[in-house]
Design a protein around this motif. Structure first.
Motif, PDB file in Angstrom:
ATOM      1  N   ARG A   5      25.205  -5.529 -26.004  1.00 52.74           N
ATOM      2  CA  ARG A   5      26.584  -5.749 -25.572  1.00 52.74           C
ATOM      3  C   ARG A   5      27.152  -4.484 -24.939  1.00 52.74           C
ATOM      4  O   ARG A   5      27.783  -4.520 -23.877  1.00 52.74           O
ATOM      5  N   ASP A   8      25.525  -3.968 -21.563  1.00 53.44           N
ATOM      6  CA  ASP A   8      26.009  -4.922 -20.554  1.00 53.44           C
ATOM      7  C   ASP A   8      27.299  -4.429 -19.912  1.00 53.44           C
ATOM      8  O   ASP A   8      27.465  -4.499 -18.688  1.00 53.44           O
ATOM      9  N   ILE A   9      28.208  -3.931 -20.739  1.00 47.63           N
ATOM     10  CA  ILE A   9      29.494  -3.461 -20.216  1.00 47.63           C
ATOM     11  C   ILE A   9      29.302  -2.184 -19.403  1.00 47.63           C
ATOM     12  O   ILE A   9      29.860  -2.025 -18.311  1.00 47.63           O
ATOM     13  N   ILE A  33      39.281  -2.711 -20.845  1.00 47.32           N
ATOM     14  CA  ILE A  33      37.871  -2.996 -21.144  1.00 47.32           C
ATOM     15  C   ILE A  33      37.769  -4.134 -22.147  1.00 47.32           C
ATOM     16  O   ILE A  33      36.964  -5.066 -21.977  1.00 47.32           O
ATOM     17  N   PHE A  37      36.054  -7.737 -20.887  1.00 45.94           N
ATOM     18  CA  PHE A  37      34.730  -8.027 -21.433  1.00 45.94           C
ATOM     19  C   PHE A  37      34.777  -8.709 -22.794  1.00 45.94           C
ATOM     20  O   PHE A  37      33.720  -8.962 -23.390  1.00 45.94           O
ATOM     21  N   CYS A  39      35.596  -7.680 -25.762  1.00 44.26           N
ATOM     22  CA  CYS A  39      34.868  -6.873 -26.742  1.00 44.26           C
ATOM     23  C   CYS A  39      35.845  -6.219 -27.708  1.00 44.26           C
ATOM     24  O   CYS A  39      37.057  -6.225 -27.501  1.00 44.26           O
ATOM     25  N   VAL A  47      31.712   2.684 -24.959  1.00 41.51           N
ATOM     26  CA  VAL A  47      31.596   2.701 -23.500  1.00 41.51           C
ATOM     27  C   VAL A  47      32.296   3.933 -22.941  1.00 41.51           C
ATOM     28  O   VAL A  47      31.768   4.629 -22.060  1.00 41.51           O
TER      29      VAL A  47
END
Length: 236
Positions: A5, A8-9, A33, A37, A39, A47
């Protein structure tokens, strides 16, 4: 948080910055973010940390993460190299990497001929034989793995700690080309001969031959690049 995950971001936001979609001075927030996404804040912060490590963003109170210009990027970071190679400014990145290889790898080969251990000399001979065997059939993942081992071992054998630190950079370049289907179906005989010449020269302590054979490898890369025929470009 799962690594997939997080990756992916990162693989969306990193290229946006590397390729200029997000420009210096713009700001993104952790909330941005999270919303885009879907998340957690924990993932968003991970991230952020990775983007900061790349030199892509700097946190600023009340604004968020401020996008940084190229002069602040960690341009030797393998992630940054891959993102730049995959974007619209890939030519500039490739030229810079060829310049780097021309400056570093011939000297690394020369130093390896002086300072490599007996075990390193033996391993280089074995890998060059492996490359010749694999290359006589086709350019495969196995061939590319051997090529990466060959070049990174020479950097290690040079005894120069700065060259050793560049191993992941050289590896990223070599693997990028294979992953993007820019390898010829079969390695060129000249390339295989150069690899064998380098290994034998390092084994024998022949600094001049080691340096010149490595210089020939990288010079051919530049020639292919300058001819604008990416299907025959090779970074090995």
């Amino acid at each position: 948080m799962t690594n997939s995950r997080f990756e992916d971001i990162l693989q969306v936001l990193g290229p946006r910055i590397a390729n200029g979609e997000l420009t210096p001075g713009e700001a993104i927030t952790l909330a941005d973010i999270e919303e885009e996404f879907t998340c957690s804040r924990t993932v968003a912060r991970e991230v952020q940390r990775s983007l900061e490590e790349c030199g892509f963003v700097v946190p600023q109170r009340r604004r968020g993460l401020i996008i940084q210009g190229l002069e602040n990027w960690d341009v030797l970071n393998p992630r940054v190299i891959r993102w730049r190679l995959s974007g619209p400014h890939s030519d500039r990145q490739m030229r810079s990497l060829i310049d780097l290889r021309e400056a570093i790898e011939p000297m690394a080969a020369e130093l390896a001929a002086q300072f490599a251990s007996r075990d390193q000399r033996d391993k280089l001979l074995a890998i060059s034989a492996e490359l010749t065997r694999l290359g006589s059939v086709a350019t495969t993942d196995e061939f590319m793995d051997a090529d990466v081992r060959f070049h990174t071992l020479i950097l290690a054998a040079s005894g120069n700690e700065i060259f050793v630190a560049l191993a992941s950079t050289i590896e990223a370049v070599l693997k990028w080309r294979a992953e993007n289907m820019l390898m010829p179906p079969r390695p060129e005989p000249r390339a295989l001969r150069d690899h064998e010449a380098i290994a034998r020269a390092i084994y024998a302590g022949d600094t001049t031959t080691a340096r010149e054979a490595m210089r020939d490898i990288v010079a051919e890369v530049r020639t292919a690049f300058d001819s604008r025929t990416p299907n025959v470009l090779r970074f090995d």
